[in-house]
Structure formats: structure tokens, C-alpha cells
Design a protein around this motif. Structure first.
Motif, PDB file in Angstrom:
ATOM      1  N   MET A   1       0.838  -1.205   0.000  1.00 29.50           N
ATOM      2  CA  MET A   1       0.000   0.000   0.000  1.00 29.50           C
ATOM      3  C   MET A   1       0.872   1.254   0.000  1.00 29.50           C
ATOM      4  O   MET A   1       0.581   2.221  -0.703  1.00 29.50           O
ATOM      5  N   TRP A   2       1.942   1.228   0.807  1.00 27.74           N
ATOM      6  CA  TRP A   2       2.826   2.389   0.898  1.00 27.74           C
ATOM      7  C   TRP A   2       3.516   2.639  -0.438  1.00 27.74           C
ATOM      8  O   TRP A   2       3.605   3.778  -0.887  1.00 27.74           O
ATOM      9  N   GLN A   3       3.982   1.577  -1.097  1.00 26.82           N
ATOM     10  CA  GLN A   3       4.642   1.745  -2.388  1.00 26.82           C
ATOM     11  C   GLN A   3       3.672   2.296  -3.431  1.00 26.82           C
ATOM     12  O   GLN A   3       4.024   3.182  -4.212  1.00 26.82           O
ATOM     13  N   ASP A   4       2.435   1.807  -3.428  1.00 27.87           N
ATOM     14  CA  ASP A   4       1.409   2.329  -4.352  1.00 27.87           C
ATOM     15  C   ASP A   4       1.184   3.818  -4.103  1.00 27.87           C
ATOM     16  O   ASP A   4       1.055   4.601  -5.048  1.00 27.87           O
ATOM     17  N   TYR A   5       1.125   4.197  -2.831  1.00 30.27           N
ATOM     18  CA  TYR A   5       0.938   5.604  -2.479  1.00 30.27           C
ATOM     19  C   TYR A   5       2.099   6.450  -2.996  1.00 30.27           C
ATOM     20  O   TYR A   5       1.881   7.502  -3.609  1.00 30.27           O
ATOM     21  N   LEU A   6       3.333   5.994  -2.771  1.00 32.85           N
ATOM     22  CA  LEU A   6       4.507   6.745  -3.243  1.00 32.85           C
ATOM     23  C   LEU A   6       4.492   6.878  -4.757  1.00 32.85           C
ATOM     24  O   LEU A   6       4.842   7.940  -5.297  1.00 32.85           O
ATOM     25  N   ASN A   7       4.082   5.829  -5.450  1.00 34.09           N
ATOM     26  CA  ASN A   7       3.990   5.874  -6.922  1.00 34.09           C
ATOM     27  C   ASN A   7       2.938   6.893  -7.368  1.00 34.09           C
ATOM     28  O   ASN A   7       3.161   7.643  -8.324  1.00 34.09           O
ATOM     29  N   LYS A   8       1.799   6.927  -6.694  1.00 30.77           N
ATOM     30  CA  LYS A   8       0.741   7.890  -7.040  1.00 30.77           C
ATOM     31  C   LYS A   8       1.195   9.325  -6.774  1.00 30.77           C
ATOM     32  O   LYS A   8       0.905  10.231  -7.559  1.00 30.77           O
ATOM     33  N   LEU A   9       1.900   9.525  -5.655  1.00 36.63           N
ATOM     34  CA  LEU A   9       2.438  10.863  -5.356  1.00 36.63           C
ATOM     35  C   LEU A   9       3.375  11.318  -6.465  1.00 36.63           C
ATOM     36  O   LEU A   9       3.269  12.443  -6.951  1.00 36.63           O
ATOM     37  N   ALA A  10       4.298  10.440  -6.848  1.00 32.15           N
ATOM     38  CA  ALA A  10       5.282  10.772  -7.883  1.00 32.15           C
ATOM     39  C   ALA A  10       4.581  11.080  -9.215  1.00 32.15           C
ATOM     40  O   ALA A  10       4.917  12.064  -9.889  1.00 32.15           O
ATOM     41  N   ALA A  11       3.598  10.261  -9.582  1.00 34.90           N
ATOM     42  CA  ALA A  11       2.878  10.462 -10.833  1.00 34.90           C
ATOM     43  C   ALA A  11       2.134  11.787 -10.856  1.00 34.90           C
ATOM     44  O   ALA A  11       1.988  12.426 -11.902  1.00 34.90           O
ATOM     45  N   ALA A  12       1.676  12.226  -9.674  1.00 36.90           N
ATOM     46  CA  ALA A  12       0.932  13.499  -9.561  1.00 36.90           C
ATOM     47  C   ALA A  12       1.865  14.681  -9.365  1.00 36.90           C
ATOM     48  O   ALA A  12       1.398  15.834  -9.300  1.00 36.90           O
TER      49      ALA A  12
END
Length: 117
Positions: free
Chosen positions: A99-110
Motif C-alpha cells: 500500500m505504501w509503495q502504491d501511495y509513493l507511486n501515485k504521489l510521484a505520478a501526480a
């Protein structure tokens, strides 16, 4: 599953939970805030989630029991509307890394950040 221990570690900003099945999790305040089960964060349906940004330094200022099934967590940014059921807290612990990695990926993409602006 029910917790047998709930320990708040203010200095390290971690909520530690032990469950009656032997599972033990250390959930950082930022993680708990980012994955709040509230409608404010999750939206009212699929695709309505609101990406939480700038929560790196968030503090947990209060914990209130809700019946025999959940905790209400109160954060210093004013957020206090999520009810964290025992099952949801167990799920957060079990799937924390992914979940944390998915969150970091979404932050980076945004193009967003964990640090407050």
C-alpha cells in the motif's frame, strides 16, 4: 480479530498493535492518515479517492475507542472522521508495504510530495 495491545509511540510517530492471532504491526502516523477510511479520503465510491499530500509530519493527538470494534484517530491537521475498525487496522498492517509503495507511486505520478508545502 481483536487487538490485545495498542501502544502509541509519539516520539517515533508509530501506533503499535498486537492482535489475538499473534500478528503485531507498527503503523506510522503518516500511513494511518494517508489511508484513513473516511469519506474525505476514500470518496463515496471507486475512483473518488483523494490523494493525501504533505502528511509526512502529521501527529496523532488522540485515540478514542468506538464500541468494541474500532478506534477514532485524531490527527493534528484536524482530521478525525475516520473509524479504523479492527479488521481495517489488521489489513493495513498486513498489506502496509504494498500500500505504501502504491501511495509513493501515485504521489510521484501526480508531482506531489510527502513534505508539507
Amino acid at each position: 480479530m481483536n487487538p490485545t495491545e495498542i501502544t502509541l509511540h509519539q516520539q517515533s510517530r508509530v501506533l503499535e498493535l498486537a492482535f489475538d492471532n499473534g500478528a503485531r504491526y507498527r503503523l506510522p502516523f503518516e500511513f494511518l492518515r494517508v489511508f484513513s477510511p473516511s469519506a474525505e479520503v476514500r470518496g463515496h465510491g471507486p475512483g473518488q479517492e483523494v490523494l493525501q499530500t504533505g502528511k509526512k509530519n502529521v501527529m496523532l493527538t488522540g485515540i478514542e475507542p468506538v464500541g468494541q470494534y474500532a478506534l477514532k484517530l485524531i490527527f493534528d491537521d484536524g482530521h478525525d472522521t475516520g473509524l479504523y475498525t479492527w479488521d481495517y487496522l489488521h489489513e493495513l498492517g498486513k498489506y502496509q508495504n504494498g500500500m505504501w509503495q502504491d501511495y509513493l507511486n501515485k504521489l510521484a505520478a501526480a508531482g506531489e510530495h510527502r513534505d508539507p508545502q
